[in-house]
Design a protein around this motif. Structure first.
Motif, mmCIF file in Angstrom:
data_model
loop_
_atom_site.group_PDB
_atom_site.id
_atom_site.type_symbol
_atom_site.label_atom_id
_atom_site.label_comp_id
_atom_site.label_asym_id
_atom_site.label_seq_id
_atom_site.Cartn_x
_atom_site.Cartn_y
_atom_site.Cartn_z
ATOM 1 N N THR A 188 25.995 32.952 33.478
ATOM 2 C CA THR A 188 26.099 34.378 33.812
ATOM 3 C C THR A 188 26.102 34.532 35.320
ATOM 4 N N ARG A 189 27.165 35.119 35.856
ATOM 5 C CA ARG A 189 27.294 35.187 37.304
ATOM 6 C C ARG A 189 26.843 36.521 37.859
ATOM 7 N N LEU A 190 26.304 36.442 39.080
ATOM 8 C CA LEU A 190 25.918 37.654 39.794
ATOM 9 C C LEU A 190 27.167 38.180 40.474
ATOM 10 N N GLU A 191 27.817 39.160 39.878
ATOM 11 C CA GLU A 191 29.013 39.698 40.534
ATOM 12 C C GLU A 191 29.165 41.183 40.270
ATOM 13 N N ARG A 192 29.818 41.864 41.202
ATOM 14 C CA ARG A 192 30.028 43.306 41.093
ATOM 15 C C ARG A 192 30.915 43.616 39.908
ATOM 16 N N ARG A 193 30.477 44.618 39.131
ATOM 17 C CA ARG A 193 31.334 45.090 38.047
ATOM 18 C C ARG A 193 31.813 46.498 38.374
ATOM 19 N N GLY A 194 30.880 47.356 38.845
ATOM 20 C CA GLY A 194 31.266 48.710 39.241
ATOM 21 C C GLY A 194 31.172 48.888 40.748
ATOM 22 N N LEU A 195 30.764 50.073 41.176
ATOM 23 C CA LEU A 195 30.685 50.393 42.607
ATOM 24 C C LEU A 195 29.249 50.450 43.114
ATOM 25 N N SER A 196 28.308 50.270 42.187
ATOM 26 C CA SER A 196 26.908 50.292 42.599
ATOM 27 C C SER A 196 26.112 49.400 41.657
ATOM 28 N N GLY A 197 24.906 49.050 42.073
ATOM 29 C CA GLY A 197 24.106 48.186 41.222
ATOM 30 C C GLY A 197 22.684 48.046 41.711
#
Lengths: 233, 233
Positions: A177-186
């Motif tokens: 499971t990678r730490l990566e942006r999916r949307g515009l905030s997190g």
């Protein structure tokens, strides 16, 4: 180039009148320490993401007048990242605030966990806010990160609600499971040195995706910074 | 779980005899502060990448005997990253050494540049080495990063020669050039607050690929850490 942080109210007034009068501590910093002179240009920011160019019109003995110019680059990342971090010792909290501000994080919230029942006094919170202000000016951001806490565990759901992507650091996480942006905030949740306890882990699993950062055990503030460095564009 | 760092020579002797006698500071740490007891297991490392399990056989009043077991995980990243960094003020250098050790960097070398003519005394270098030792134990690595410097600029070529991928941080770099692993090892060069001077920039361009880290001006140690967090697997 110099970035100068105004109170949001002062910035709004300056934006509407086209001029700003700088006195007090700001005056001493800009015109005594940094020796800005008439005609020189600087960048004004409001701590909320707005930035304007300005030029020094007149330098008096106790204050100075700036004339506002056009919009300046905000230098803000295109991803709004919030860090929710188990409360740290003061020195480490200050480092985290400085570095996370430079990296472009929009909020740093300290969380009380079963293994870190620490408090954060108003004086210490004030110190962290000063650290963020200094870092903002130094790295030329336009937005101050919100700093808050210590939040009781019961506020977790409210803190992450509507905050976009949600991750929590967990040494047992599936390395695929990678730490990566999916949307515009997190939001990234970072646990204490001893790890989340079993009850916390269960609650977290309902609200966020577990992420590992490899086989080494990172300190809390290191883990938070690595996550921010990998997530922010 | 406890990781204990032995001198490479002591580790080699222990590996050949199957036993290690721990006295002095190591004894006080493991058996007074951490209260390890007979029968308990720990992880021994040699600071050069080797790690073995061990079990406490006997605890005396001034020393203790460990029996070595099988190989333990080294917890080392599969990429050998060297940081070559413009010399920093002591407090910031110590912070960088702690964090870079946790992240798995194999060397931190301080460089003298035109804008940072700072020195590093033997006492300060010794302090940085102690910081690295403490961080190794805390994060459960097996290899101590080499710490060296201040290297004169003339040594730059020697420092990066044969070190795999070569990058230097440069705010003017093409944003399309990405900081990513190409081989199995690499070097990142990080300049001083005021940036590389024109001569340095020219030399660097012959030896390494320019990389930008976005529009904000990061402090030297922040930039080094962000680069390490993004490059290391």
């Amino acid at each position: 180039m110099i970035t100068h942080l105004l109170d949001a109210g002062d910035f709004a007034r300056a934006a509407s009148t086209g001029e700003a009068v700088v006195g007090g501590e700001g005056y001493r910093h800009l015109f005594r320490a940094r020796r800005l002179a008439t005609g020189e240009r600087l960048r004004l920011v409001d701590g909320r993401g707005r930035a304007r160019w300005a030029e020094v019109k007149r330098v008096g003995r106790r204050d100075a007048v700036l004339v506002l110019g056009g919009e300046a680059p905000a230098n803000e990342p295109a991803y709004a990242l919030q860090l929710v971090v188990a409360m740290l010792r003061p020195e480490r909290a200050a480092w985290l605030v400085e570095k996370a501000t430079e990296l472009g994080v929009v909020a740093i919230r300290f969380l009380r966990t079963a293994r870190t029942p620490r408090e954060l006094s108003a004086a210490r919170l004030g110190r962290l806010e000063r650290v963020a202000r200094a870092a903002l000016v130094q790295c030329h951001r336009a937005r101050l990160p919100e700093i808050s806490g210590v939040h009781p565990w019961a506020e977790l759901e409210r803190l992450v609600h509507g905050q976009g992507d949600r991750f929590f650091l967990d040494p047992e996480a599936d390395p695929a499971t990678r730490l990566e942006r999916r949307g515009l905030s997190g939001t990234v949740l970072v646990g204490p040195e001893g790890g989340w306890d079993a009850t916390e882990q269960k609650t977290l699993a309902r609200h966020a995706v577990p992420i590992g950062l490899g086989p080494r055990i990172l300190r809390v503030e290191t883990a938070a910074l690595v996550a921010a460095a990998r997530l922010l564009p």
